[in-house]
Structures are given as structure tokens and as C-alpha cells.
Design an enzyme around this catalytic site. Structure first.
Site, PDB file in Angstrom:
ATOM      1  N   HIS A 255     -42.188 -87.415 -41.918  1.00 11.75           N
ATOM      2  CA  HIS A 255     -41.498 -87.762 -42.591  1.00 11.75           C
ATOM      3  C   HIS A 255     -42.435 -88.897 -43.422  1.00 11.75           C
ATOM      4  O   HIS A 255     -43.337 -89.682 -42.752  1.00 11.75           O
ATOM      5  CB  HIS A 255     -40.240 -88.139 -42.684  1.00 11.75           C
ATOM      6  CG  HIS A 255     -38.743 -88.219 -44.117  1.00 11.75           C
ATOM      7  ND1 HIS A 255     -39.118 -89.913 -45.296  1.00 11.75           N
ATOM      8  CD2 HIS A 255     -38.150 -87.743 -44.722  1.00 11.75           C
ATOM      9  CE1 HIS A 255     -37.924 -89.948 -45.964  1.00 11.75           C
ATOM     10  NE2 HIS A 255     -37.751 -88.275 -45.931  1.00 11.75           N
ATOM     11  N   CYS A 266     -32.006 -86.646 -37.056  1.00 10.18           N
ATOM     12  CA  CYS A 266     -33.723 -85.678 -36.714  1.00 10.18           C
ATOM     13  C   CYS A 266     -34.923 -86.931 -36.282  1.00 10.18           C
ATOM     14  O   CYS A 266     -34.927 -88.392 -36.742  1.00 10.18           O
ATOM     15  CB  CYS A 266     -34.468 -85.227 -38.103  1.00 10.18           C
ATOM     16  SG  CYS A 266     -33.571 -83.590 -38.267  1.00 10.18           S
TER      17      CYS A 266
END
Length: 290
Positions: A255, A266
Site C-alpha cells: 500500500h 491488514c
């Protein structure tokens, strides 16, 4: 968190107390009087070693009557892991034939079955205790969703005769407070990350031991930039589901925003870290420390 909306039912990985059967000690016999006034005691015989653990179970079971252990399964009969930071044996297990019955208690009846193959993984499971006749393993799925019970990592027992046991090459250690991720091989840690993102206060990352359930690329998840997601066996401690799905699976993934408590649970990592994690085999143990 995993945003795939079509999956099926669960895994026994919980913690069960193991009774160890130990051989009894035999008492020394009475002294023997020799022809001379000297008395000597007969040595106490050394007891023969006795195998410890649960007895073998050779019964046949119809797997079609049992719920399947998988990421979507909610199986109340499967116990949660009572030793979340406990050790692994360094081995994994996969079912022989079509599947293996899963027991909450090796002295009882099976409560589910572990399939030999499933689209979303979870069929190669790490062993947390090995006996002559049984292996105790972590499983995918949940005992309950957060709104109705304990959603923690589950466990179960498999008969040794029903599984293939293989050695594991590595494990993963995550330390959120230290912001480190290590891959450990032969007891030697290799640091692969010194910063990453984890769950926000309302959607924390689950702590304790788990395993790599499946690894896949989801091109529709634009935030991953085409890097794979490494899905774990644990799910959110606060969310029953996520983005319309019935599951809220924890995963490592890439990310752009990947530092601090910024996620839905996560673990957000950089390209090099996710590439190394994605290379690990399914069933690899993962322990997440707070």
C-alpha cells in the site's frame, strides 16, 4: 482485509489440553538375607518406556456429514488457540485422499473435516503439537464472528494416519511495537521490514500465531499496485465481514500509505517485503506480537 465475496466453511485450530500417560514406578522388593549377616536390597527394575499422547482411532467417518474447514466457515465446535504465542513444531500437515476428519477432542467424535484442496487455500496447516497418533494444528475459519463470540485463531486435531507431514523451511515474526518483520530460517532471523502499517484502533490487527493461508494477485485491488496479497488464517477481532463479504481476513499487502495504525487490520508493506513474503510456501507459520 480480504474483499472477495464468495467462499465456504471451517477449520479446527484451537487449543485442547493434552493428557500425557506416564508409566508407573514399581516399588523396590524386600531385602534378601544372604548366608552372611549382610542384607542387600534387590534393585528396583527400570520401567519400560510407554508412548505418551492420545490413543489411536481407527474408525471410519463419512466426511459428507461434516462441515468443511475453510476461510468462510464458522464452526462453534472448534476451539480457539489457548496458547497464541506458543511454539510450532516446524512441520505442516495436508490431508490424504479427499480430506481428513477434524477433532476438537481426540477422545471424541469429529466435528469438521479439512479438505485436501480448496480454491482459497487453508489446506496446508502448521503443526503446533505432534504425537504418535495425532497432530494438533492451526486452522482457517472461525469459531464465531466478533458480534457473537470469540473470532480468534482456531485449532483442531487430525489423526496422523489421515495426513502427510512435511518439514517447514521458515516462519515469520511480526512485532508491531518494534515495527519489525523477520523471516526466520534455522533459528536465524532475517530482517525484511523496519516499518509498516497495521490496524487502526477500531479495526486492530489480530495478535498471536497464524499461518499463510493463500497468496494471490487481485488486479482489481488497485491499492496493491499489482503486488500479491499474502492472506493469513486469522480474521478481524472486531468486524464480522468486510466490504460486503462474510469474512474479514488479515493479509500482508502493498500500500502507498504504509506506516502506523492506518489499516482495517491488514499489514501494509513495501514492494521488497511483500515480494519476499509471497515467496514463502502455504502453511508457513506467522506470529504477530503487539
Amino acid at each position: 482485509m480480504w474483499i472477495t465475496a464468495a467462499l465456504v466453511a471451517v477449520i479446527g485450530v484451537g487449543a485442547v489440553t493434552v493428557w500425557m500417560l506416564r508409566p508407573g514406578e514399581s516399588a523396590a522388593s524386600a531385602p534378601v538375607i544372604s548366608p552372611t549377616p549382610t542384607a542387600t536390597a534387590t534393585p528396583t527394575p527400570t520401567p519400560s518406556p510407554t508412548a505418551t499422547g492420545y490413543p489411536a482411532n481407527e474408525s471410519a467417518y463419512d466426511l459428507g456429514t461434516l462441515p468443511q474447514v475453510n476461510v468462510f466457515a464458522v464452526i462453534p465446535a472448534l476451539p480457539v488457540d489457548t496458547d497464541p504465542y506458543g511454539a510450532f513444531t516446524g512441520e505442516d500437515a495436508t490431508a490424504r485422499a479427499a480430506g481428513a476428519p477434524v477433532f476438537a477432542d481426540p477422545l471424541g467424535q469429529p466435528v469438521a473435516y479439512l479438505p485436501a484442496d480448496y480454491t482459497y487455500g487453508g489446506t496446508t496447516v502448521p503443526i503446533i503439537e505432534r504425537q504418535a497418533n495425532w497432530v494438533h494444528v492451526l486452522l482457517a475459519g472461525r469459531q464465531a464472528v466478533p458480534s457473537q463470540g470469540d473470532p480468534a485463531q482456531i485449532t483442531g486435531w487430525l489423526r496422523a494416519q489421515d495426513v502427510v507431514v512435511a518439514p517447514l523451511d521458515a516462519s515469520v515474526e511480526v512485532n508491531i511495537s518494534a515495527r519489525t518483520i523477520d523471516i526466520v530460517r534455522a533459528g536465524i532471523p532475517q530482517r525484511i521490514a523496519t516499518d509498516f502499517g497495521w490496524g487502526a484502533d477500531a479495526t486492530p490487527t489480530p495478535h498471536g500465531r497464524a499461518f499463510i493461508m493463500t497468496t494471490r494477485v487481485e488486479q482489481s485491488f488497485l491499492y496493491t499496485r499489482g503486488y500479491p496479497l499474502v492472506y493469513l488464517s486469522t480474521q478481524s477481532p472486531t468486524m464480522d465481514g468486510f466490504a460486503g463479504a462474510d469474512v474479514a481476513v488479515t493479509a500482508f499487502h502493498y500500500h502507498d500509505e504504509r506506516s502506523g495504525n492506518v489499516s482495517n487490520g491488514c499489514l501494509r508493506v513495501d514492494p521488497d517485503t511483500i515480494t519476499q513474503l509471497a515467496a514463502l510456501p502455504l502453511g508457513t507459520p506467522v506470529t504477530i506480537h503487539p
